[in-house]
Design a protein around this motif. Structure first.
Motif, mmCIF file in Angstrom:
data_model
loop_
_atom_site.group_PDB
_atom_site.id
_atom_site.type_symbol
_atom_site.label_atom_id
_atom_site.label_comp_id
_atom_site.label_asym_id
_atom_site.label_seq_id
_atom_site.Cartn_x
_atom_site.Cartn_y
_atom_site.Cartn_z
ATOM 1 N N SER A 100 4.408 -1.524 3.247
ATOM 2 C CA SER A 100 4.389 -0.407 2.794
ATOM 3 C C SER A 100 5.909 0.144 2.520
ATOM 4 C CB SER A 100 3.602 0.729 3.478
ATOM 5 O OG SER A 100 3.780 1.995 2.735
ATOM 6 N N GLU B 144 -2.893 -3.178 10.313
ATOM 7 C CA GLU B 144 -4.134 -4.110 10.256
ATOM 8 C C GLU B 144 -3.848 -5.584 9.491
ATOM 9 O OE1 GLU B 144 -7.251 -4.269 11.182
ATOM 10 O OE2 GLU B 144 -6.690 -2.249 12.609
ATOM 11 N N VAL C 86 -3.263 5.559 -1.090
ATOM 12 C CA VAL C 86 -3.718 6.134 0.035
ATOM 13 C C VAL C 86 -3.301 7.452 -0.054
ATOM 14 C CG1 VAL C 86 -4.386 4.242 1.486
ATOM 15 C CG2 VAL C 86 -2.197 5.438 1.759
ATOM 16 N N THR D 28 -1.554 2.604 8.954
ATOM 17 C CA THR D 28 -3.019 2.114 9.540
ATOM 18 C C THR D 28 -3.100 0.732 8.886
ATOM 19 O OG1 THR D 28 -3.852 3.925 10.405
ATOM 20 C CG2 THR D 28 -5.175 2.376 10.101
ATOM 21 N N VAL D 29 -2.960 0.631 7.499
ATOM 22 C CA VAL D 29 -3.298 -0.431 6.618
ATOM 23 C C VAL D 29 -2.260 -1.601 7.028
ATOM 24 C CG1 VAL D 29 -3.221 -1.440 4.194
ATOM 25 C CG2 VAL D 29 -4.172 0.703 4.671
ATOM 26 N N LEU E 201 -3.101 -5.851 6.235
ATOM 27 C CA LEU E 201 -3.408 -6.106 5.180
ATOM 28 C C LEU E 201 -2.275 -6.103 3.917
ATOM 29 C CD1 LEU E 201 -6.663 -3.765 5.300
ATOM 30 C CD2 LEU E 201 -6.477 -6.404 5.458
ATOM 31 N N ALA F 135 -3.086 -1.094 -3.082
ATOM 32 C CA ALA F 135 -3.911 -0.040 -2.933
ATOM 33 C C ALA F 135 -2.991 1.105 -2.733
ATOM 34 C CB ALA F 135 -4.618 -0.376 -1.448
ATOM 35 N N VAL G 112 0.859 -0.917 0.043
ATOM 36 C CA VAL G 112 -0.041 -0.003 -0.127
ATOM 37 C C VAL G 112 0.887 1.123 0.122
ATOM 38 C CG1 VAL G 112 -0.241 -0.216 2.533
ATOM 39 C CG2 VAL G 112 -1.869 1.312 1.234
ATOM 40 N N THR H 85 -2.000 6.813 6.953
ATOM 41 C CA THR H 85 -3.229 6.094 6.531
ATOM 42 C C THR H 85 -2.477 4.636 6.016
ATOM 43 O OG1 THR H 85 -4.659 7.699 5.732
ATOM 44 C CG2 THR H 85 -5.049 5.581 5.067
ATOM 45 N N ALA H 86 -1.365 4.584 5.269
ATOM 46 C CA ALA H 86 -0.707 3.612 4.950
ATOM 47 C C ALA H 86 -0.093 2.759 5.922
ATOM 48 C CB ALA H 86 0.516 3.858 4.344
#
Length: 298
Positions: A236, A231, A219, A227-228, A233, A217, A190, A224-225
């Motif tokens: 980065s 999680e 962002v 946070t991904v 997901l 993805a 991400v 925000t990256a």
């Protein structure tokens, strides 16, 4: 020839007569006439022609007029600058900061600004480096910190620091001690969008090497990256200074990228066309003194 004579000379031309110039200068007309006569004698040139409608400059007077105005303006500015040295700077200065920098720098910057410049107002504008750069060119920002801005003749850049980029991954991933540039293709990523300097840097390093990333993805911001990644997901590519932004550092891990190392740059930007006031100059000094990496919120 002195500045007083030049002041009288300019006043006579601007008012069109000795009598009106004397009134504007709050002097007797003979005093003004005498100083102009002395000036003409010193220069060996007739500077003014008396006509039935007043006074007009001769060709020599026209030549002197441009120089006289420049000298008087320079002298006036010098006096103002010297007075400002002994006066407390006042007014408003607008500082542009990227979101990531603002998180760590706003509190110490405001604290130092209030201590050093108590009679001035600091206004902080947060945004992406690209939008901050455009706002500075438009005259809406006085000074800014920018990540890897595109060059422009309208702004001057002073490098402040460079950061190493790292691969940030969920704790569940098994990572080597260091990831090569080609090895980045093995991870789902991400990344910030194409207008973000981080993405521009990653593309500038990898595209010429024909390394294609698995971007799952995009962002708009670094946090925000992060946070991904927390999680679980995706991974980065982020700078070292982004790691303290994690709200759950126990859920992530980071390893260096390279060789060669991938590094971004933070620069201090100022407009070339607008002279910096003392308030802006003092604010620039504060920005040079503070390191946003050491000012992360607890």
């Amino acid at each position: 020839m002195d500045l007083r004579q030049l002041e009288y000379f300019v006043a006579v031309i601007e008012h069109g007569s000795f009598s009106r110039a004397a009134a504007a200068l709050n002097l007797a007309q003979p005093s003004v006439s005498r100083q102009i006569a002395v000036l003409e004698e010193e220069l060996g040139q007739r500077l003014l022609e008396r006509t039935g409608r007043g006074v007009t400059p001769t060709p020599a007077g026209q030549t002197l007029l441009a120089h006289a105005r420049t000298l008087l303006n320079t002298a006036s500015q010098a006096v103002a600058d010297l007075k400002e040295l002994h006066a407390e700077p006042v007014g408003r200065v607008v500082v542009g900061l990227p979101h990531r920098v603002a998180m760590g720098l706003c509190v110490p910057l405001i604290r130092a600004f209030r201590q050093r410049l108590p009679n001035a107002l600091l206004s902080v504008v947060e945004g992406l480096s690209l939008s901050l750069r455009d706002s500075m060119i438009d005259g809406r920002i006085d000074v800014a910190l920018l990540f890897d801005p595109a060059p422009t003749p309208l702004l001057s850049y002073e490098p402040l620091m460079r950061e190493r980029m790292v691969l940030v991954a969920p704790k569940t991933y098994r990572l080597p001690a260091q990831v090569s540039l080609a090895g980045l293709a093995a991870f789902p990523l991400v990344l910030p969008g194409t207008h973000n300097p981080i993405r521009a840097l990653v593309d500038a390093v990898l595209l010429p090497r024909r390394i294609s990333l698995n971007v799952v993805a995009e962002v708009g911001a670094v946090h925000t990256a992060m946070t991904v990644v927390e999680e679980g997901l995706a991974c980065s590519i982020l700078p070292d200074s982004a790691l303290p932004m994690s709200l759950h550092p126990e859920l992530i891990q980071a390893v260096p990228i390279g060789p060669p190392a991938m590094r971004n740059s933070l620069v201090l930007a100022l407009p070339r066309a607008r002279p910096a006031s003392r308030l802006v100059t003092e604010t620039v000094k504060l920005l040079r003194e503070l390191d946003f990496r050491k000012q992360r919120p607890a």
